[in-house]
Design a protein around this motif. Structure first.
Motif, PDB file in Angstrom:
ATOM      1  N   ALA A 134      60.150-109.428 -49.227  1.00  0.00           N
ATOM      2  CA  ALA A 134      60.326-108.104 -49.302  1.00  0.00           C
ATOM      3  C   ALA A 134      61.110-107.711 -50.421  1.00  0.00           C
ATOM      4  N   VAL A 135      61.031-106.682 -51.053  1.00  0.00           N
ATOM      5  CA  VAL A 135      61.945-106.028 -52.029  1.00  0.00           C
ATOM      6  C   VAL A 135      62.448-104.785 -51.137  1.00  0.00           C
ATOM      7  N   PHE A 136      63.863-104.623 -51.355  1.00  0.00           N
ATOM      8  CA  PHE A 136      64.612-103.513 -50.804  1.00  0.00           C
ATOM      9  C   PHE A 136      65.299-102.692 -51.905  1.00  0.00           C
ATOM     10  N   ALA A 137      65.119-101.448 -52.017  1.00  0.00           N
ATOM     11  CA  ALA A 137      65.651-100.342 -52.630  1.00  0.00           C
ATOM     12  C   ALA A 137      66.176 -99.201 -52.036  1.00  0.00           C
ATOM     13  N   ILE A 138      67.028 -98.499 -52.869  1.00  0.00           N
ATOM     14  CA  ILE A 138      67.189 -97.070 -52.319  1.00  0.00           C
ATOM     15  C   ILE A 138      66.624 -96.062 -53.368  1.00  0.00           C
ATOM     16  N   HIS A 139      66.248 -94.938 -52.741  1.00  0.00           N
ATOM     17  CA  HIS A 139      65.502 -94.015 -53.667  1.00  0.00           C
ATOM     18  C   HIS A 139      66.379 -93.490 -54.519  1.00  0.00           C
ATOM     19  N   ASN A 140      67.350 -92.758 -53.508  1.00  0.00           N
ATOM     20  CA  ASN A 140      68.576 -91.716 -54.083  1.00  0.00           C
ATOM     21  C   ASN A 140      69.794 -92.549 -53.556  1.00  0.00           C
ATOM     22  N   GLU A 141      70.480 -93.208 -54.722  1.00  0.00           N
ATOM     23  CA  GLU A 141      71.775 -93.821 -54.330  1.00  0.00           C
ATOM     24  C   GLU A 141      73.155 -92.881 -54.221  1.00  0.00           C
ATOM     25  N   THR A 142      73.303 -92.442 -52.908  1.00  0.00           N
ATOM     26  CA  THR A 142      74.310 -91.268 -52.485  1.00  0.00           C
ATOM     27  C   THR A 142      75.609 -91.726 -52.925  1.00  0.00           C
ATOM     28  N   SER A 143      76.032 -93.036 -53.292  1.00  0.00           N
ATOM     29  CA  SER A 143      77.273 -93.359 -53.720  1.00  0.00           C
ATOM     30  C   SER A 143      77.829 -93.125 -55.114  1.00  0.00           C
ATOM     31  N   THR A 144      76.603 -92.922 -56.067  1.00  0.00           N
ATOM     32  CA  THR A 144      76.735 -92.887 -57.385  1.00  0.00           C
ATOM     33  C   THR A 144      75.943 -91.510 -57.975  1.00  0.00           C
ATOM     34  N   GLY A 145      75.209 -90.935 -57.056  1.00  0.00           N
ATOM     35  CA  GLY A 145      74.431 -89.972 -57.627  1.00  0.00           C
ATOM     36  C   GLY A 145      73.364 -90.300 -58.568  1.00  0.00           C
ATOM     37  N   VAL A 146      72.629 -91.233 -58.070  1.00  0.00           N
ATOM     38  CA  VAL A 146      71.591 -91.805 -59.235  1.00  0.00           C
ATOM     39  C   VAL A 146      70.433 -91.605 -58.525  1.00  0.00           C
ATOM     40  N   ILE A 297      79.568 -89.125 -63.587  1.00  0.00           N
ATOM     41  CA  ILE A 297      78.993 -90.967 -64.006  1.00  0.00           C
ATOM     42  C   ILE A 297      77.709 -91.110 -64.047  1.00  0.00           C
ATOM     43  N   ALA A 298      76.781 -90.096 -63.656  1.00  0.00           N
ATOM     44  CA  ALA A 298      75.267 -90.427 -63.902  1.00  0.00           C
ATOM     45  C   ALA A 298      74.876 -89.763 -65.177  1.00  0.00           C
ATOM     46  N   ASP A 299      73.943 -90.273 -65.931  1.00  0.00           N
ATOM     47  CA  ASP A 299      73.353 -89.741 -67.086  1.00  0.00           C
ATOM     48  C   ASP A 299      72.371 -88.756 -66.570  1.00  0.00           C
ATOM     49  N   GLU A 300      72.374 -87.598 -67.483  1.00  0.00           N
ATOM     50  CA  GLU A 300      71.313 -86.584 -67.193  1.00  0.00           C
ATOM     51  C   GLU A 300      69.918 -87.080 -66.653  1.00  0.00           C
ATOM     52  N   SER A 301      69.443 -88.045 -67.217  1.00  0.00           N
ATOM     53  CA  SER A 301      68.049 -88.649 -67.335  1.00  0.00           C
ATOM     54  C   SER A 301      67.673 -89.091 -65.864  1.00  0.00           C
ATOM     55  N   PHE A 302      68.893 -89.573 -65.274  1.00  0.00           N
ATOM     56  CA  PHE A 302      68.469 -90.245 -63.756  1.00  0.00           C
ATOM     57  C   PHE A 302      69.402 -89.476 -62.805  1.00  0.00           C
ATOM     58  N   ALA A 303      69.989 -88.492 -63.172  1.00  0.00           N
ATOM     59  CA  ALA A 303      71.031 -87.883 -62.055  1.00  0.00           C
ATOM     60  C   ALA A 303      70.447 -87.331 -61.069  1.00  0.00           C
ATOM     61  N   SER A 304      70.972 -87.393 -59.720  1.00  0.00           N
ATOM     62  CA  SER A 304      70.454 -87.140 -58.509  1.00  0.00           C
ATOM     63  C   SER A 304      70.286 -85.614 -58.546  1.00  0.00           C
ATOM     64  N   PRO A 305      69.222 -85.110 -57.875  1.00  0.00           N
ATOM     65  CA  PRO A 305      69.161 -83.572 -57.627  1.00  0.00           C
ATOM     66  C   PRO A 305      69.978 -83.180 -56.124  1.00  0.00           C
ATOM     67  N   THR A 306      70.465 -84.115 -55.673  1.00  0.00           N
ATOM     68  CA  THR A 306      70.949 -83.844 -54.153  1.00  0.00           C
ATOM     69  C   THR A 306      72.611 -84.359 -54.217  1.00  0.00           C
ATOM     70  N   VAL A 307      72.976 -85.200 -55.037  1.00  0.00           N
ATOM     71  CA  VAL A 307      74.487 -85.332 -54.839  1.00  0.00           C
ATOM     72  C   VAL A 307      75.004 -85.815 -56.475  1.00  0.00           C
ATOM     73  N   THR A 308      76.216 -85.020 -56.626  1.00  0.00           N
ATOM     74  CA  THR A 308      76.776 -85.415 -57.938  1.00  0.00           C
ATOM     75  C   THR A 308      78.048 -86.286 -57.695  1.00  0.00           C
ATOM     76  N   VAL A 309      78.321 -87.124 -58.653  1.00  0.00           N
ATOM     77  CA  VAL A 309      79.785 -87.809 -58.632  1.00  0.00           C
ATOM     78  C   VAL A 309      80.433 -87.344 -59.854  1.00  0.00           C
ATOM     79  N   VAL A 310      81.803 -86.752 -59.707  1.00  0.00           N
ATOM     80  CA  VAL A 310      82.499 -86.189 -60.887  1.00  0.00           C
ATOM     81  C   VAL A 310      83.630 -87.048 -60.978  1.00  0.00           C
TER      82      VAL A 310
END
Ligand code: PMP
Length: 395
Positions: A134-146, A297-310
């Motif tokens: 199995a391959v495990f992944a996070i859709h929206n990485e809440t710790s980094t906002g990606v 910390i995240a580039d605009e092209s993959f920045a999360s719509p739900t959490v932003t890390v400053v």
């Protein structure tokens, strides 16, 4: 007590209708029509939100419980898995699996970067004997906002043949999620974020491949056994109560009624509008943060719509900024995680939120910067103004 703004990445504040639903009298968890209807609506709405025909299961648990359930239902001790890590929650998947004696292979990306798809591809191509189960992944990485690209990842996993297990805890309900198109076998989400309900329910979307894997998996499990959990939803699949496998637990009836209501509210707003609202306020927030001279910390092209890390300047520590916002503005934001704890803050904009919530956060941030002498008082409103203009300009 004055109103407090909760701007952490979940739990988020609740719409009044959802709060009222929590005050509903208890009913029997078997055979009560109103309760059966609530389950039926939850299954249907979650299938719509996840764009899937697969079954939906529900546990009285937090999201982490849901993550653990994905491991114990699909694997046996000693199995090999690949965990795609680009932050804390990816690491959590690996940590849980390790506790159950699973052999972990990893791809890692720097903080604030998306999953390294080339590295994943390399690992999967190298795996000639198909050892990776199995391959495990996070859709929206809440710790980094990606926000990770699951479409590409899903195709790679599909070609290899492993199960694809996804943590969609901080995306579902706020960001488009396409379980079937992305070939997701297990998708885990939780009630307290995009779904606008209180914490305490995890929702699991399970593909046909998983039912077979669950029969073969040798991990010990009782509470988390998908085959038992399925009993709760028998009626929604046309199986009469009398023929259901025993429901192993009493589900959280109050939370189920609350979730029924919050899903109805999402439907009423329209999912496309909900997703647009999250995109617009997150983009506006990022514009405001940049206008204040702060770093994302995240580039605009993959920045999360739900959490932003400053990232804050050295003169204003994350802890201090959070204290000023909390004590002087009644706004609660989250600390940076791990290596971002000192200089980072996380701003949640998930669920029941709109433009005024992020304008308030930016006003608080401006206040903190001014208090430390990092901006002049004449600059107050600079971040909020930039955010407002970006919002008006549209997507
Ligand atoms: N995964 C992600 C991506 C999350 O954001 C969270 C919660 N912050 C979790 C898992 C864990 O969920 P819970 O706190 O409900 O256990």
């Amino acid at each position: 007590m004055l109103k407090q703004n909760l701007n952490i990445p979940g739990p988020s504040e609740l719409p009044l209708e959802v709060l009222h639903a929590l005050g509903t009298q208890m009913v029997a968890n078997r055979g009560d029509d109103r309760f059966s209807r609530a389950l039926e609506e939850i299954v249907k709405s979650t299938q719509e939100i996840m764009n899937t025909k697969n079954e939906i299961l529900l546990f009285t648990s937090s999201g982490t419980g849901g993550m653990e359930s994905a491991i114990v239902n699909t694997l046996s001790p000693g199995d090999d898995i690949l965990v795609c890590i680009n932050g804390e929650f990816g690491s959590r998947f690996a940590l849980i699996a390790e506790k159950f004696g699973v052999e972990i292979h990893r791809t890692e990306s720097g903080w604030g970067k998306p999953i390294n798809l080339d590295a994943v591809q390399e690992k999967l191509v190298e795996d000639h004997n198909k050892k990776i189960k199995a391959v495990f992944a996070i859709h929206n990485e809440t710790s980094t906002g990606v926000l990770n690209d699951l479409e590409k990842l899903g195709s790679m996993v599909r070609r290899h043949g492993a199960l694809f297990v996804v943590d969609a805890v901080s995306s579902v309900g706020a960001v488009e999620f396409r379980a079937d198109q992305w070939h997701v076998d297990v998708a885990v989400t939780a009630s307290q974020k995009g779904l606008m309900a209180p914490p305490g329910l995890s929702l699991i979307c399970v593909s046909d491949k998983v039912w077979k894997a669950a029969e073969e998996a040798k991990m010990p499990r009782y509470y988390w056994d998908y085959r038992l959990a399925r009993g709760l939803f028998g009626k929604t699949r046309g199986v009469p109560d009398s023929q259901l496998p025993g429901i192993p637990i009493t589900p959280s009836i109050a939370l189920i009624f609350a979730l029924q209501k919050s899903l109805a509210l999402l439907k009423k707003e329209g999912l496309a509008n909900v997703y647009r609202r999250h995109r617009k306020i997150s983009k506006a927030l990022r514009a405001g943060v940049k206008a204040l001279g702060l770093q994302l910390i995240a580039d605009e092209s993959f920045a999360s719509p739900t959490v932003t890390v400053v990232l804050l300047p050295d003169e204003l520590k994350g802890e201090e900024a959070r204290q000023i916002l909390r004590e002087k503005y009644n706004i609660v934001i989250a600390p940076g995680q791990k290596k971002l704890h000192q200089n980072g803050i996380r701003i949640g904009h998930i669920g029941y939120m709109d433009l005024k919530d992020i304008i308030a956060v930016l006003t608080g941030l401006e206040g903190a910067l001014a208090e430390k002498g990092l901006i002049d008082q004449s600059a107050l409103g600079m971040g909020a103004g930039a955010a407002h203009r970006t919002y008006i300009a549209g997507e």
